[in-house]
Design an enzyme around this catalytic site. Sequence first.
Site, PDB file in Angstrom:
ATOM      1  CG  ASN A  83     -41.215  37.359 -34.129  1.00  0.00           C
ATOM      2  OD1 ASN A  83     -41.080  37.235 -35.343  1.00  0.00           O
ATOM      3  ND2 ASN A  83     -40.648  36.531 -33.265  1.00  0.00           N
ATOM      4  CE  LYS A 116     -59.631  44.756 -25.171  1.00  0.00           C
ATOM      5  NZ  LYS A 116     -60.673  43.765 -24.796  1.00  0.00           N
ATOM      6  CB  SER A 135     -47.942  39.621 -41.603  1.00  0.00           C
ATOM      7  OG  SER A 135     -48.810  38.831 -42.369  1.00  0.00           O
ATOM      8  CE1 TYR A 149     -47.711  31.215 -40.766  1.00  0.00           C
ATOM      9  CE2 TYR A 149     -47.855  31.691 -43.108  1.00  0.00           C
ATOM     10  CZ  TYR A 149     -47.242  31.879 -41.875  1.00  0.00           C
ATOM     11  OH  TYR A 149     -46.175  32.739 -41.776  1.00  0.00           O
ATOM     12  CE  LYS A 153     -48.145  34.828 -39.864  1.00  0.00           C
ATOM     13  NZ  LYS A 153     -47.546  35.576 -38.729  1.00  0.00           N
ATOM     14  CB  THR A 184     -36.381  31.102 -39.000  1.00  0.00           C
ATOM     15  OG1 THR A 184     -37.603  30.674 -39.621  1.00  0.00           O
ATOM     16  CG2 THR A 184     -36.111  32.553 -39.369  1.00  0.00           C
TER      17      THR A 184
END
Length: 267
Positions: A83, A116, A135, A149, A153, A184
Site C-alpha cells: 500500500n 519479490k 494501485s 504517477y 501505477k 485520505t
Amino acid sequence: MTKNWFITGTSSGIGRILTEHLLASGHTVFATLRQTEQLLELKERYPKQLHVGYLELTDTESIHNAVEAALAEMGRIDVAVSNAGLGVFGAVEELDDHVISKQIEVNLLGSIRLIKALIPVMRQQRDGGHIIQVSSEGGQIAYPGFSLYHASKWGIEGFIESTAQDVRPFNIRFTIAEPGPTGTNFGSSLLIAPALDVYQDTPVNDLRKFIDEGFGELDNVHDVAQAIIDCAVHAQPPFRLPIGKVAIQHVQDGLQKRLDAVRSAIQ
C-alpha cells in the site's frame, strides 16, 4: 476465519484504516511504516494482535528485514497488502530528475522488490498466499499532470499481470485494488512541482486548481478499506478490484476508449 496480514504504509490513509479494521475484527497484523512510533497507541490497544516494523521501500535490506520479522512474529503471511507510495504532480518538464526518480523508486521499484521478497515466503507455504497491490484508478486511466504517477501505477499493474502468471502454480493469488479519489491525506502529501508560466492555460493548470480545491467529492476511506478486506475472504479473489463509483465508471470508460481506438486503427 482470521488471517495474518502484512501491510505497508500504515501511518495514515488506507493503510492505517485497513489496519484498524482488521484488528477490530480479530486478525493479526504486521504493520510497517517509516516512523514506528506513530502506531504506539494502536499497539497498546492490541498488544497481542499488532506487530509493528520499520520499512523503507527504497531500501531493499529494509524490505527483507521487515518480511523476515513478520515471519518471526506471526509464523506465516496469509495476506500482504502493498500500500505504501507517494504522488507527484506536474507536467514532466516541471519535474526535476530527483522527483522523477523518487516517484518510480517508491511506487514501482519498491513495490516490485516487496513482492519479490514475499513470493518465496508464500511459495513455501502449503496453501500459498494472497498479495494485494493498492494501485488506483490511475493504473487504468490518466489525468494531465500526473504522468509520473501514472507511469508508476501502470508499470506495477503490468508487472503483476505477468508475475501473477508466473506464480499461479504455487497458489499465490494477486488482486490489484484500484480505488478512486479517496478521503485520505493524499492531496496534502502530494509533491507538486512549481508551475511554469507556459502551462497556465493548459489542462495541467486546470487540474492544479482542482487539487487546490480539495479534489471534489471523495470516497470514504473506511469503505475502501473494507472492500479490500472483503476481497481477501474469497477462495478465488478478484484479480482487479475497482473501488468506488468514480473508479468503476472511469475504469470502464477508459477501457472502452482504448478498445474503440484499437478498433478504429484496424478498420
